[in-house]
Design an enzyme around this catalytic site. Structure first.
Site, PDB file in Angstrom:
ATOM      1  CB  ALA A   1     -19.278  -4.812  19.310  1.00 13.48           C
TER       2      ALA A   1
ATOM      3  CG  HIS B   1     -17.226  -7.802  15.560  1.00  8.47           C
ATOM      4  ND1 HIS B   1     -16.153  -7.860  16.407  1.00  8.47           N
ATOM      5  CD2 HIS B   1     -17.679  -6.538  15.625  1.00  8.47           C
ATOM      6  CE1 HIS B   1     -15.968  -6.685  16.975  1.00  8.47           C
ATOM      7  NE2 HIS B   1     -16.881  -5.854  16.513  1.00  8.47           N
TER       8      HIS B   1
END
Ligand SMILES: NC(=O)C1=CN([C@@H]2O[C@H](COP(=O)(O)OP(=O)(O)OC[C@H]3O[C@@H](n4cnc5c(N)ncnc54)[C@H](O)[C@@H]3O)[C@@H](O)[C@H]2O)C=CC1
Ligand SMILES: O=C([O-])CC(=O)C(=O)O
Length: 266
Positions: A123, A219
């Site tokens: 991810a 993130h």
């Protein structure tokens, strides 16, 4: 026609979507897929997909590559057997490597089988740059995971706050990547990926945040070292079938599988 036998461990949000995407375009290959699951469904409607319930049956299908997309527990349970059998393994549940001694166990299984373990970016992004930068020395690496409250349902977060009534961002964890990826096994594998690429599981500081003001899985990675500095922010769409898992994770695994038969690998 050239054939390719792909093995999988797990067939949830990532597994189903990965198979759909690979089957849409097999790059001219005769692709067969064998997936190790806990309980085989009665029917599944795809002619090139077979379900098995034990790792021996998975290995009997003679996979050229196995992709684990199940859980940290599944990687711990089956990863060493796959590598010892001489089959390369791509692991999504990278946080499992934060368990003491497990990375060494995988390495020795891979050595025994002359196989290799691949840790994909999943991810996150920038793992190539980070791990290259490591070669000249990193001084600091930090990682922040920020996801909407529903991504934290059914996790340790529920013992820390009432996810349904959050009005502001709430820090669920601050500490080392080793501890964070263990506490949030379905949500913080990226912490371990960043750590293994960079400063290691004990020297990478992470924050884990539930934030009702975002609708993406975000993130952030910051790094400093002899190479310069890196600042990276991703706002990933969650996968349609699992809010914890970013869609990019599926694409990262798809890229890793396609690289396996590509003539040019990027
Ligand atoms: N590296 C990364 O960036 C990311 C890694 N992940 C990892 O991938 C895993 C799977 O993600 P999703 O497909 O979204 O989850 P999911 O919950 O939709 O599917 C996981 C499937 O694996 C099965 N499973 C679990 N343990 C198993 C075992 N021991 N043997 C056989 N099957 C088993 C479950 O029953 C379920 O069907 C996550 O739990 C996480 O560990 C997920 C997202 C990002
Ligand atoms: O998919 C994501 O956004 C990240 C994730 O679940 C993990 O790191 O385990």
């Amino acid at each position: 026609m050239k054939s390719f036998s792909l093995g999988m461990i797990g067939f949830g949000a990532i597994g189903r979507s990965l198979v759909d995407r690979l089957n849409k375009d097999t790059d001219g290959l005769d692709l067969t897929i064998t997936a190790l699951v806990r309980h085989a469904p009665e029917s599944q409607g795809l002619s090139n997909l077979t379900f098995v319930t034990d790792v021996e049956a998975l290995l009997r299908s003679k996979p050229e590559l196995v992709v684990e997309c199940a859980s940290q527990e599944a990687l711990a349970q089956h990863g060493p057997a796959v590598l010892t059998a001489g089959v390369d393994l791509v692991a999504a549940s990278i946080g499992a490597l934060s368990q003491p001694g497990f990375e060494q166990r995988l390495e020795s299984a891979a050595r025994k089988g002359a196989a290799r373990l691949f840790l994909p970016a999943g991810a996150v992004a920038g793992i190539d740059g980070l791990t290259a930068a490591k070669l000249a020395g990193l001084t600091q690496v930090t990682y922040v995971s920020r996801k909407p409250p529903n991504a934290w349902k059914g996790t340790h977060a529920e013992t820390l706050c009432d996810l349904d009534s959050l009005k502001d961002e709430t820090l669920l964890f601050e500490g080392t990547a080793r501890e964070g990826s263990r506490l949030f096994p379905k949500n913080a594998n990226v912490a371990a990926t960043v750590a293994l690429a960079g400063l290691g599981l004990d020297d990478t500081r992470i924050k884990v945040i539930a934030d009702p003001k975002v609708d993406r899985n975000c993130h952030e990675v910051e790094a400093e070292g002899a190479f310069g500095t890196l600042a990276l922010r991703l706002a990933n769409f969650p996968s349609p079938d699992n809010p914890k898992t970013s869609f990019l994770t599926i694409l990262s695994l798809e890229r890793t599988v396609r690289n396996r038969w590509s003539r040019i690998v990027i």
